[in-house]
Motif scaffolding. Sequence first.
Motif, PDB file in Angstrom:
ATOM      1  N   THR A   6       0.830  -1.213   0.000  1.00  0.00           N
ATOM      2  CA  THR A   6       0.000   0.000   0.000  1.00  0.00           C
ATOM      3  C   THR A   6       0.858   1.254   0.000  1.00  0.00           C
ATOM      4  O   THR A   6       0.622   2.178  -0.793  1.00  0.00           O
ATOM      5  CB  THR A   6      -0.927   0.009   1.228  1.00  0.00           C
ATOM      6  OG1 THR A   6      -1.727  -1.172   1.232  1.00  0.00           O
ATOM      7  CG2 THR A   6      -1.830   1.227   1.206  1.00  0.00           C
TER       8      THR A   6
ATOM      9  N   PHE B 120      -0.859  -1.980  -6.227  1.00  0.00           N
ATOM     10  CA  PHE B 120      -2.184  -1.958  -5.598  1.00  0.00           C
ATOM     11  C   PHE B 120      -2.992  -3.202  -5.964  1.00  0.00           C
ATOM     12  O   PHE B 120      -3.744  -3.730  -5.138  1.00  0.00           O
ATOM     13  CB  PHE B 120      -2.951  -0.701  -6.005  1.00  0.00           C
ATOM     14  CG  PHE B 120      -2.530   0.551  -5.285  1.00  0.00           C
ATOM     15  CD1 PHE B 120      -2.313   0.554  -3.916  1.00  0.00           C
ATOM     16  CD2 PHE B 120      -2.352   1.743  -5.981  1.00  0.00           C
ATOM     17  CE1 PHE B 120      -1.938   1.712  -3.256  1.00  0.00           C
ATOM     18  CE2 PHE B 120      -1.979   2.892  -5.332  1.00  0.00           C
ATOM     19  CZ  PHE B 120      -1.758   2.886  -3.960  1.00  0.00           C
TER      20      PHE B 120
ATOM     21  N   ALA C  30      -7.431  -1.123   1.345  1.00  0.00           N
ATOM     22  CA  ALA C  30      -6.385  -2.130   1.213  1.00  0.00           C
ATOM     23  C   ALA C  30      -6.574  -3.259   2.212  1.00  0.00           C
ATOM     24  O   ALA C  30      -6.217  -4.405   1.933  1.00  0.00           O
ATOM     25  CB  ALA C  30      -5.012  -1.480   1.407  1.00  0.00           C
TER      26      ALA C  30
ATOM     27  N   ILE D 113      -7.768   4.697   0.535  1.00  0.00           N
ATOM     28  CA  ILE D 113      -6.918   3.645  -0.024  1.00  0.00           C
ATOM     29  C   ILE D 113      -6.418   2.732   1.093  1.00  0.00           C
ATOM     30  O   ILE D 113      -6.422   1.503   0.967  1.00  0.00           O
ATOM     31  CB  ILE D 113      -5.746   4.266  -0.801  1.00  0.00           C
ATOM     32  CG1 ILE D 113      -6.260   4.984  -2.054  1.00  0.00           C
ATOM     33  CG2 ILE D 113      -4.722   3.198  -1.183  1.00  0.00           C
ATOM     34  CD1 ILE D 113      -5.202   5.780  -2.792  1.00  0.00           C
TER      35      ILE D 113
ATOM     36  N   SER E 213       2.605   1.617  -9.934  1.00  0.00           N
ATOM     37  CA  SER E 213       1.773   1.876  -8.752  1.00  0.00           C
ATOM     38  C   SER E 213       0.510   1.026  -8.778  1.00  0.00           C
ATOM     39  O   SER E 213       0.165   0.364  -7.788  1.00  0.00           O
ATOM     40  CB  SER E 213       1.411   3.361  -8.692  1.00  0.00           C
ATOM     41  OG  SER E 213       0.424   3.602  -7.711  1.00  0.00           O
TER      42      SER E 213
ATOM     43  N   GLY F  76      -6.421   4.366  -6.149  1.00  0.00           N
ATOM     44  CA  GLY F  76      -5.114   4.919  -6.491  1.00  0.00           C
ATOM     45  C   GLY F  76      -5.138   5.617  -7.833  1.00  0.00           C
ATOM     46  O   GLY F  76      -4.584   6.719  -7.991  1.00  0.00           O
TER      47      GLY F  76
ATOM     48  N   GLY G  23       2.820   1.441  -3.372  1.00  0.00           N
ATOM     49  CA  GLY G  23       1.947   1.929  -4.431  1.00  0.00           C
ATOM     50  C   GLY G  23       1.578   3.386  -4.243  1.00  0.00           C
ATOM     51  O   GLY G  23       1.478   4.152  -5.214  1.00  0.00           O
TER      52      GLY G  23
ATOM     53  N   ALA H 279      -8.498  -0.867  -4.067  1.00  0.00           N
ATOM     54  CA  ALA H 279      -7.338  -0.026  -3.758  1.00  0.00           C
ATOM     55  C   ALA H 279      -6.714   0.521  -5.033  1.00  0.00           C
ATOM     56  O   ALA H 279      -6.314   1.691  -5.107  1.00  0.00           O
ATOM     57  CB  ALA H 279      -6.318  -0.815  -2.948  1.00  0.00           C
ATOM     58  N   ALA H 280      -6.630  -0.327  -6.070  1.00  0.00           N
ATOM     59  CA  ALA H 280      -6.067   0.113  -7.344  1.00  0.00           C
ATOM     60  C   ALA H 280      -6.939   1.190  -7.987  1.00  0.00           C
ATOM     61  O   ALA H 280      -6.432   2.185  -8.526  1.00  0.00           O
ATOM     62  CB  ALA H 280      -5.908  -1.078  -8.282  1.00  0.00           C
TER      63      ALA H 280
END
Length: 482
Positions: A235, A294, A345, A341, A290, A305, A238, A301-302
């Motif tokens: 986390t 994630f 995560a 995020i 990044s 991000g 990323g 989370a991705a």
Amino acid sequence: MATASAPFPRPIGTRQRFSALLAATALGVYLLLIIGATTSITNAASACSTWPTCHAPVDPLSQTELAIAWGHRIAAVLVGALVAVTAVTALLGDVSSRVRWTILVGAVLYVVQVGVGAVTAISGPAAIAPGLHLGLGLVIFAAIVLALAWDLELATGTANDSMDAPEPLEADATGAEAGSARSLPSGGLARARLTAFAYFKMMKPRLMWLLCLVAAAGMALAAGPALDRYTIVATLGGGVLAIGASGTFNHVLERDVDRKMSRTADRPLATDLVPVRNALAFGGLLTVVSLGMFLTINRLAAALGLAAIIFYSVVYTLMLKPNTVQNTVIGGAAGALPALIGWAAVTNEIGLPGLALAGVIFLWTPAHFYNLALAYQDDYARGGFPMMPVVRGETETRKHIIYYIAATLVGTVALAWITDLGALYAATVAIFGGIFLWAAIVLHFEQTETAAFRAFHASNAFLGAVLVVILVEALVFTGSIV
């Protein structure tokens, strides 16, 4: 920063004393809110079902809760006395009518709150309405802070202190204009070192420590002692790369404006040290890596991000910053996303504590950045950015700093109320919140770049301390990283 003459008739010493009294009252009410939230979290109120005094409990294990309950009631008495003194001073003193009536409304509501607290203590929290006692406290705090902001505006401000267009940057002693192309050193190693540092600088590393703390706090709130090392590394790794990508795209998109501003004229793209195509490729690479990190955690989370990169690079840089005076307020969402995020995560969802932490960051951002805008208002005007001091003046900006500090402090109370953060958190936010608020009050009277930077650093210290104490309470007091 211009020093404004005060149109209000009170002498400066009297203004400062009344502002200090109002500030002390606001801090007292805020401290009482924090203690009250702690009392609710620890269920300390159940250890004392009488009012106004507490009988000793039969169960010796409830002595700690009894001490918290007693602390709440003693604080209520002391803060009540402070509110009463402030109300009498406002009623008899030379203050504006809206300041006087706002304080009096707060004082009347304080009496009502005492009554609600008494009924709640005797009959239980559901006797009237759940959350009514805390809600009244928040309204009282808001009233006192509003009165403080208005009093400071009248005491130290001017009617219109928005600035005229500043002079463009002058050429340096060699005749080169600021932001002109930089000559590279002849040695290969020196050139490589300079180029590597330029790419590192494009990533805006000074933003990373605080935003990583935000994400870490989100993870700690979500997982507590169950937080594992891989989630932390993936986390934060990323997140660092996402910040770097956002910063790089920001450098690309603002390279022409950067040449007009003294604080940004030496940036790598403003000086043509890094070609635009290389910077775009570098930002794209950071984005891909990044998102890849994630994705090893979860898709949410991705997605968050990627949203953070797009929001800062496109929405804030291209749409908000050059076009609206509310750019800093709306742009606060970029700094708030790391909290979501971090939470996502761990949980693969967006939960209320994560949203509450993000809300604190969102509200803190204007109170933090407006100080920097005051210090660099000439630069922002030269770059054509409609920052608050440029468009609405220093007086309005200083008043809004007080507003957003108050909103931030309310947000920290809400965060305490919906999580199990305890006494260490309460003490930290009370102390550092007081320092932050006091620095903003001093800014009204000093009105210098030094005072603006002092308030800016106080805002950093406040948020940093709050995030660290969240980590400590969640990971050290509750458990440890596994």
